[in-house]
Design a protein around this motif. Sequence first.
Motif, short mmCIF file in Angstrom:
data_model
loop_
_atom_site.label_atom_id
_atom_site.label_comp_id
_atom_site.label_asym_id
_atom_site.label_seq_id
_atom_site.Cartn_x
_atom_site.Cartn_y
_atom_site.Cartn_z
N ILE A 452 30.78 46.71 39.83
CA ILE A 452 31.63 46.73 38.64
C ILE A 452 33.09 46.89 39.06
O ILE A 452 33.43 47.76 39.84
CB ILE A 452 31.20 47.83 37.67
CG1 ILE A 452 29.90 47.42 36.99
CG2 ILE A 452 32.27 48.15 36.65
CD1 ILE A 452 29.35 48.42 36.01
N GLY A 453 33.92 45.99 38.53
CA GLY A 453 35.33 45.95 38.92
C GLY A 453 35.67 44.83 39.87
O GLY A 453 36.85 44.51 40.06
N ALA A 454 34.65 44.20 40.47
CA ALA A 454 34.91 43.05 41.33
C ALA A 454 35.30 41.85 40.48
O ALA A 454 34.70 41.60 39.42
CB ALA A 454 33.68 42.73 42.17
N GLN A 455 36.29 41.11 40.91
CA GLN A 455 36.74 39.93 40.18
C GLN A 455 36.26 38.67 40.89
O GLN A 455 36.40 38.54 42.10
CB GLN A 455 38.27 39.93 40.05
CG GLN A 455 38.77 41.10 39.21
CD GLN A 455 40.26 41.04 38.95
OE1 GLN A 455 41.02 40.45 39.72
NE2 GLN A 455 40.70 41.66 37.87
N VAL A 456 35.70 37.75 40.11
CA VAL A 456 35.05 36.57 40.65
C VAL A 456 35.75 35.31 40.15
O VAL A 456 35.93 35.13 38.94
CB VAL A 456 33.55 36.52 40.25
CG1 VAL A 456 32.86 35.32 40.89
CG2 VAL A 456 32.85 37.82 40.62
N ARG A 457 36.14 34.47 41.11
CA ARG A 457 36.73 33.16 40.79
C ARG A 457 35.80 32.07 41.33
O ARG A 457 35.40 32.12 42.49
CB ARG A 457 38.12 33.02 41.40
CG ARG A 457 39.19 33.82 40.69
CD ARG A 457 40.51 33.77 41.45
NE ARG A 457 41.62 34.27 40.63
CZ ARG A 457 41.91 35.56 40.47
NH1 ARG A 457 41.17 36.48 41.09
NH2 ARG A 457 42.93 35.92 39.72
N VAL A 458 35.51 31.10 40.51
CA VAL A 458 34.67 29.97 40.90
C VAL A 458 35.49 28.69 40.77
O VAL A 458 36.12 28.45 39.73
CB VAL A 458 33.40 29.89 40.03
CG1 VAL A 458 32.63 28.60 40.30
CG2 VAL A 458 32.50 31.09 40.30
N SER A 459 35.49 27.89 41.84
CA SER A 459 36.26 26.65 41.87
C SER A 459 35.37 25.49 42.24
O SER A 459 34.39 25.65 42.97
CB SER A 459 37.41 26.76 42.88
OG SER A 459 38.27 27.84 42.56
N VAL A 460 35.72 24.32 41.75
CA VAL A 460 35.05 23.08 42.10
C VAL A 460 36.13 22.06 42.46
O VAL A 460 37.05 21.82 41.66
CB VAL A 460 34.18 22.55 40.95
CG1 VAL A 460 33.60 21.17 41.31
CG2 VAL A 460 33.05 23.52 40.63
#
Length: 522
Positions: A452-460
């Motif tokens: 909790i608190g981790a930030q997730v970025r997903v790219s294509v």
Amino acid sequence: MRIVLGFVLVVAWTAPPAGEFVFTDVTEKAGLAEPLAGLMGHGGAWGDIDGDGKLDLFAGGFCDRPNGEYAPAAGPVSSRLFRNRGDGTFERLSQPGVEFFARTSGAVFADLDNDGTLELYAANNAKAGAGKGDEPQKSAKTHRSILFRNDHGKLVDISAESGACPEALLTARNVGVLDVDNDGLLDLLVLEDKFTRNPRSVLLRNKGGLKFEIANAAFGLPDDIFGLGLAVADLNGDGRPDFFVGHSNRLFVSQPDGKYREPAELKSLFAWQPFNGEDWPCGAAFCDLNRDGRLDLVITAHHERGRIRLLLGGDVKDGVPQFRDVTKEAGLDGIVPTKIPHVEFQDFDNDGWPDLYVSAGWFENGKVTPLIYRHVGLKDGIPRFEPHRPIQGPMVYYPAGPTGDYDNDGRLDIFLINWFAGRRCTLLHNDSPRRHWLDVQVRGKTMNRMGIGAQVRVSVGGKLVGFQEITTGYGYASGQRAYAHFGLGDDTKASVEIKLPNGKKIVKDGVDADQLLTVEEP
């Protein structure tokens, strides 16, 4: 459409068009109809209590009404805990103390001792005195909040010795889960509503060993915070959680000295102009809706003329996150003819854009159709939303409605918790057309184990297609699984970047779609 040719029945089926949401009521099929019959509830949560990778379910009852209102049950229905069998059905777990009679107004599962199992916190409303009357209604009115320790799937009440359920906490509502001091132990923020004398929401600091202390003063939080819903995320980029409290509509931002400040310059932006004295802003949630890497905020109302406000996140100035109201431009300025207390952003059709869901809908011929505003893309950088059907009465609402993929098929399902006599709680399975997806969870080592608190970025293809912060307990009275869900549409691979609260980053390239990606902190 059915076409009859001679004696042969030919069934012609056409797939729903892109963007159409399809939900099927599976309450009875899942084995939930009978044990939930008559339950009139206000809070509930998804969580994997036995660690088998399948979401289990808790539903809290509101047990203070006359017996006749709980029909077909003979009287008040206690809280319920269900284990997911993994075959689409659930079994009721009648563990000692878990099926309690109270007025449960919120719930959340969280790993509070970092042992890999989830504790359960049930927030109870104990404002009313016992007075006269029959049991269990009489004692339900005074039942304080409860913390259960998880002993290998068995929940044990540790409320008294934990310090997490202070006697003075009466009208408890939403339960936030956050690590306010980044010590690797998850703390709890339990909101108290304004309908009691001198409401005082409590920040419960985790001291370890499932022991908690009230720490409002230590973190500079005032004693007069009241609220209903809650949203938590790191908005100013300092690695510590900030939070927005619905109803009082107050934002608290972490400071370099470890304390919190309420930015005075944002108060007018968050101010709510009520229709009347019972027009209460309620649910709250953060999500990046325009793929700019900033978190936006939505607020919904606990009022029969339901309203939505959408605030687009901007730059951080002098440590203060900036927002602007784009409700009208986003197509969300209409009135919903019922209360819309709970809210989430979730990509229900996995097209790559998070949709806006509120715990309301239409009840027709015994079936529920949830109200979801489909994200239809951007115009001038502003997200646009369209309801999947015309918004007109009569409509119904549910106080809580957490989402969760209980069958692990990559499509988010909805559990609606009933509040009215003559109706029932409903499990809606998401049967929307299949598209690619990716779920991400983080296993902490120095940070909390839940990530909790981790930030997730997903790219294509080098372009950002999704940004979320892992959290739970957002919206109103609801607990969700602590992971980030991303729709990928037709894309089968993606790149994932995870930023931990300590600033370190983890990058995974060429990640296959259609899986739960578990990333461990180095």
